[in-house]
Scaffold this active site. Structure first.
Site, mmCIF file in Angstrom:
data_model
loop_
_atom_site.group_PDB
_atom_site.id
_atom_site.type_symbol
_atom_site.label_atom_id
_atom_site.label_comp_id
_atom_site.label_asym_id
_atom_site.label_seq_id
_atom_site.Cartn_x
_atom_site.Cartn_y
_atom_site.Cartn_z
ATOM 1 N N LYS A 133 43.390 42.577 28.904
ATOM 2 C CA LYS A 133 44.259 42.157 30.018
ATOM 3 C C LYS A 133 44.004 40.667 30.207
ATOM 4 O O LYS A 133 42.977 40.258 30.727
ATOM 5 C CB LYS A 133 43.885 42.933 31.281
ATOM 6 C CG LYS A 133 45.007 43.128 32.277
ATOM 7 C CD LYS A 133 45.526 41.867 32.926
ATOM 8 C CE LYS A 133 44.598 41.264 33.948
ATOM 9 N NZ LYS A 133 45.006 39.887 34.339
ATOM 10 N N GLU A 172 30.126 38.704 32.957
ATOM 11 C CA GLU A 172 29.818 37.272 32.799
ATOM 12 C C GLU A 172 30.499 36.585 33.969
ATOM 13 O O GLU A 172 31.724 36.427 33.983
ATOM 14 C CB GLU A 172 30.405 36.746 31.477
ATOM 15 C CG GLU A 172 29.903 37.455 30.240
ATOM 16 C CD GLU A 172 28.551 36.939 29.765
ATOM 17 O OE1 GLU A 172 27.885 36.203 30.532
ATOM 18 O OE2 GLU A 172 28.168 37.265 28.638
ATOM 19 N N CYS A 191 32.363 27.549 33.726
ATOM 20 C CA CYS A 191 31.354 28.353 34.424
ATOM 21 C C CYS A 191 29.963 27.734 34.305
ATOM 22 O O CYS A 191 29.152 27.839 35.215
ATOM 23 C CB CYS A 191 31.350 29.770 33.867
ATOM 24 S SG CYS A 191 31.066 29.831 32.089
ATOM 25 N N GLU A 244 30.235 28.291 44.293
ATOM 26 C CA GLU A 244 30.929 27.737 43.126
ATOM 27 C C GLU A 244 32.306 27.204 43.540
ATOM 28 O O GLU A 244 33.120 27.942 44.088
ATOM 29 C CB GLU A 244 31.107 28.838 42.076
ATOM 30 C CG GLU A 244 31.763 28.338 40.810
ATOM 31 C CD GLU A 244 32.014 29.463 39.795
ATOM 32 O OE1 GLU A 244 32.508 30.529 40.207
ATOM 33 O OE2 GLU A 244 31.704 29.255 38.613
HETATM 34 P P1 NAD Z 1 38.902 36.161 38.617
HETATM 35 O O1 NAD Z 1 37.730 37.003 38.900
HETATM 36 O O2 NAD Z 1 39.841 35.853 39.714
HETATM 37 O O3 NAD Z 1 39.796 36.775 37.443
HETATM 38 C C1 NAD Z 1 39.270 37.087 36.189
HETATM 39 C C2 NAD Z 1 40.103 38.161 35.550
HETATM 40 O O4 NAD Z 1 39.969 39.349 36.326
HETATM 41 C C3 NAD Z 1 41.591 37.855 35.487
HETATM 42 O O5 NAD Z 1 42.097 38.249 34.232
HETATM 43 C C4 NAD Z 1 42.170 38.724 36.590
HETATM 44 O O6 NAD Z 1 43.488 39.127 36.333
HETATM 45 C C5 NAD Z 1 41.242 39.914 36.552
HETATM 46 N N1 NAD Z 1 41.183 40.704 37.799
HETATM 47 C C6 NAD Z 1 41.423 40.293 39.060
HETATM 48 N N2 NAD Z 1 41.265 41.308 39.930
HETATM 49 C C7 NAD Z 1 40.925 42.391 39.203
HETATM 50 C C8 NAD Z 1 40.620 43.749 39.531
HETATM 51 N N3 NAD Z 1 40.641 44.195 40.786
HETATM 52 N N4 NAD Z 1 40.286 44.575 38.524
HETATM 53 C C9 NAD Z 1 40.242 44.146 37.255
HETATM 54 N N5 NAD Z 1 40.522 42.884 36.881
HETATM 55 C C10 NAD Z 1 40.865 42.013 37.843
HETATM 56 O O7 NAD Z 1 38.322 34.821 38.000
HETATM 57 P P2 NAD Z 1 39.116 33.523 37.575
HETATM 58 O O8 NAD Z 1 39.484 32.730 38.786
HETATM 59 O O9 NAD Z 1 40.184 33.907 36.623
HETATM 60 O O10 NAD Z 1 37.990 32.741 36.743
HETATM 61 C C11 NAD Z 1 37.065 31.882 37.303
HETATM 62 C C12 NAD Z 1 35.704 32.554 37.391
HETATM 63 O O11 NAD Z 1 35.278 32.989 36.098
HETATM 64 C C13 NAD Z 1 34.641 31.582 37.847
HETATM 65 O O12 NAD Z 1 33.806 32.227 38.768
HETATM 66 C C14 NAD Z 1 33.868 31.259 36.581
HETATM 67 O O13 NAD Z 1 32.548 30.824 36.764
HETATM 68 C C15 NAD Z 1 33.937 32.573 35.869
HETATM 69 N N6 NAD Z 1 33.667 32.418 34.438
HETATM 70 C C16 NAD Z 1 32.489 32.919 33.926
HETATM 71 C C17 NAD Z 1 32.183 32.741 32.583
HETATM 72 C C18 NAD Z 1 30.893 33.266 31.998
HETATM 73 O O14 NAD Z 1 30.794 33.363 30.792
HETATM 74 N N7 NAD Z 1 29.906 33.594 32.814
HETATM 75 C C19 NAD Z 1 33.075 32.068 31.757
HETATM 76 C C20 NAD Z 1 34.250 31.562 32.317
HETATM 77 C C21 NAD Z 1 34.537 31.744 33.657
#
Ligand code: NAD
Length: 478
Positions: free
Chosen positions: A159, A234, A267, A365
């Site tokens: 997804k 992650e 991240c 963050e």
């Molecule tokens: P997010 O949590 O809003 O979304 C991430 C994904 O989750 C998206 O594809 C979204 O559609 C999906 N999602 C949202 N609600 C959901 C639900 N209820 N059930 C299942 N899936 C759902 O995060 P974002 O704003 O897209 O990304 C930024 C975040 O990601 C930051 O916190 C960043 O630090 C983190 N990040 C972590 C890493 C790592 O490797 N640790 C790498 C990149 C980004």
């Protein structure tokens, strides 16, 4: 099966609508899991060598289309085109090659054999894997999970992030052209709370690999708990970047400025500059000067260093952090809003100092080009400040004293510590976060440990030894 509903995909470069994307919901998510479950019966039985060959052909396909993938990703998420061309898309191909080769190098021999008993570890295919990833590096982050899952013999439902969904569908085309059987890799476009939630709560899913924010991570973990589905999380970070007085000043400065890369939407970014008191004022002056030379603009232009934030919603989120930091008493050194010249989603690189201990800007963050700086007095103080958040994704430290580097890195709570470098990592090494930054480690054999069902087979000596129920024998049987 396809949804007739659409959501708008908007480019961060100019906020123009790129197009409508299928808004899959529970029905599409369930259909994709069913297709992946059916395909698992075949893919899970294919010999590792054949699976590896298909993965290498996917890598070939990615390499042949680096230009297309880079152009689409840049338009979709606003990251620099030159990074996509030179490092990100080649890394996408490498994700497939690496896990194809790593699969064939798995060594199941165990040295715990007793009195002729042989023990052998195998990494058996687990089933349907759901991959959910964020928009800041959509294809790279997704394939870091899709590739090992496929290598392990699993089938995948991905997804993609709704703010940058396009390259996932291109990858599906590439995989099909590479000969991946139907149903082995499936993409369900849609919103997180709809398609994402339907996938993570599905009882036929064997693994969930989630990359994203802490809040969504908690929702995913809750959904996974209901079915006892193993989940890899992650999550976010608020990583420290420590600069000791004996550090190479130019190297430390150059790398500190790099923490604004991808408009801070990384991240791992070391967003908290922790600087030894004796060089603090000087370093801030030099840092301010260096940040002023960052070239901000259209990410498709070769000379641009910094592009836009991903969406207006996210820009407002970042602006909220900036306003609250000021209200909390932090002092703005530079930046603090959208570029007057560029407008749109182009938030300027921003630095705060003098933020009160424990305040939001030091602990939460932002995921934008907003850094803080704090002075420290000695190693103890540096470590205390570095560890003073609920995150533990990464930490970077600059010092010319390697004994100090060892002492300090041992005390830092982080999944990765970089000493006099940043972002360098072998794909064999473990990657993941401590504390709220995540659960689990991926990379090398750690990825196979997660995506596969690890099995230990114990074979008695031939002819079998006579059954004894001594204490030692009991021990061997547990
Ligand atoms: P997010 O949590 O809003 O979304 C991430 C994904 O989750 C998206 O594809 C979204 O559609 C999906 N999602 C949202 N609600 C959901 C639900 N209820 N059930 C299942 N899936 C759902 O995060 P974002 O704003 O897209 O990304 C930024 C975040 O990601 C930051 O916190 C960043 O630090 C983190 N990040 C972590 C890493 C790592 O490797 N640790 C790498 C990149 C980004």
């Amino acid at each position: 099966m396809g949804s007739t509903e659409r959501f708008e995909d908007v480019s961060p470069i100019d906020e123009e609508v790129i197009g409508g994307v299928a808004r899959g919901g529970a029905a599409e998510a369930h259909a994709a899991v069913a297709a992946a479950r059916d395909a698992f019966a075949g893919w899970g039985k294919i010999a590792p060598k054949e699976r590896a060959e298909v993965l290498h052909r996917i890598a070939d396909g990615v390499e042949a289309r680096v230009g297309d993938l880079a152009a689409v990703e840049t338009r979709d998420n606003g990251s620099l085109l030159r990074s996509h061309l030179r490092s990100v898309m080649p890394r996408v191909a490498r994700n497939f090659r690496f896990f194809a080769d790593r699969l064939l190098a798995l060594d199941g021999s165990a040295d715990a054999a007793h009195e002729g008993y042989a023990e052998h570890v195998t990494w058996d295919p687990a089933g349907v894997t759901v991959v959910i990833s964020p928009w800041n590096a959509p294809l790279m982050l997704a394939t870091w999970r899709v590739a090992p899952a496929l290598a392990a013999g699993n089938t995948v439902v991905q997804k993609p992030p709704e703010w940058a969904p396009l390259t996932a569908s291109l990858l599906a085309d590439i995989a099909r052209d590479a000969g991946l059987p139907d149903g082995v890799f499936n993409v369900v476009q849609g919103l997180g709370e709809e398609a994402g939630a339907a996938l993570t709560s599905h009882p036929d899913v064997a693994r969930i690999a989630f990359t994203g924010s802490v809040d969504t991570g908690r929702l995913v973990a809750r959904a996974a708990a209901e079915n006892l589905t193993p989940v890899s999380l992650e999550l976010g970070g608020k990583s420290p970047f420590l600069i000791f007085a004996d550090a190479d000043p130019e190297a430390a400065l150059r790398q500190a400025v790099n923490q604004f890369d991808n408009a801070g939407q990384v991240c791992l970014a070391g967003t908290r500059l922790l600087i030894e008191g004796s060089i603090y004022d000087d370093f801030i002056d030099h840092f301010t000067e260096a940040a002023a030379s960052i070239r901000q603009g259209d990410p498709r232009t070769e000379t641009t260093d910094l592009g836009p934030l991903i969406t207006r919603i996210h820009l407002e989120r970042v602006a909220g952090f900036v306003e609250r930091a000021k209200a909390d008493g932090a002092r703005l050194v530079f930046g603090g809003g959208v570029s007057a010249e560029l407008g749109g989603l182009y938030h300027r690189p921003t630095l705060f100092v003098d933020a009160p201990a424990g305040s939001e800007i030091l602990t939460k963050e932002v995921f934008g080009p907003v850094l803080t700086a704090q002075p420290f007095t000695d190693e103890d103080d540096a470590v205390a400040l570095a560890n003073a958040t609920e995150f533990g994704l990464a930490a970077t430290l600059y010092t010319s004293d390697l004994a100090r580097a060892q002492r300090v890195s041992e005390r830092l709570v982080a999944g990765t510590v970089w000493v006099n470098c940043f972002f360098v990592r072998d794909l064999n090494a473990p990657f993941g976060g401590s504390k709220d930054s995540g659960i689990g480690r991926e990379g090398g054999v750690w990825s196979f440990d997660f995506y596969a069902d690890v099995k230990n087979t114990v074979v008695a000596p031939t002819p079998p030894s006579p059954h004894r129920s001594t204490e030692g024998e009991q021990e061997r049987r547990t």
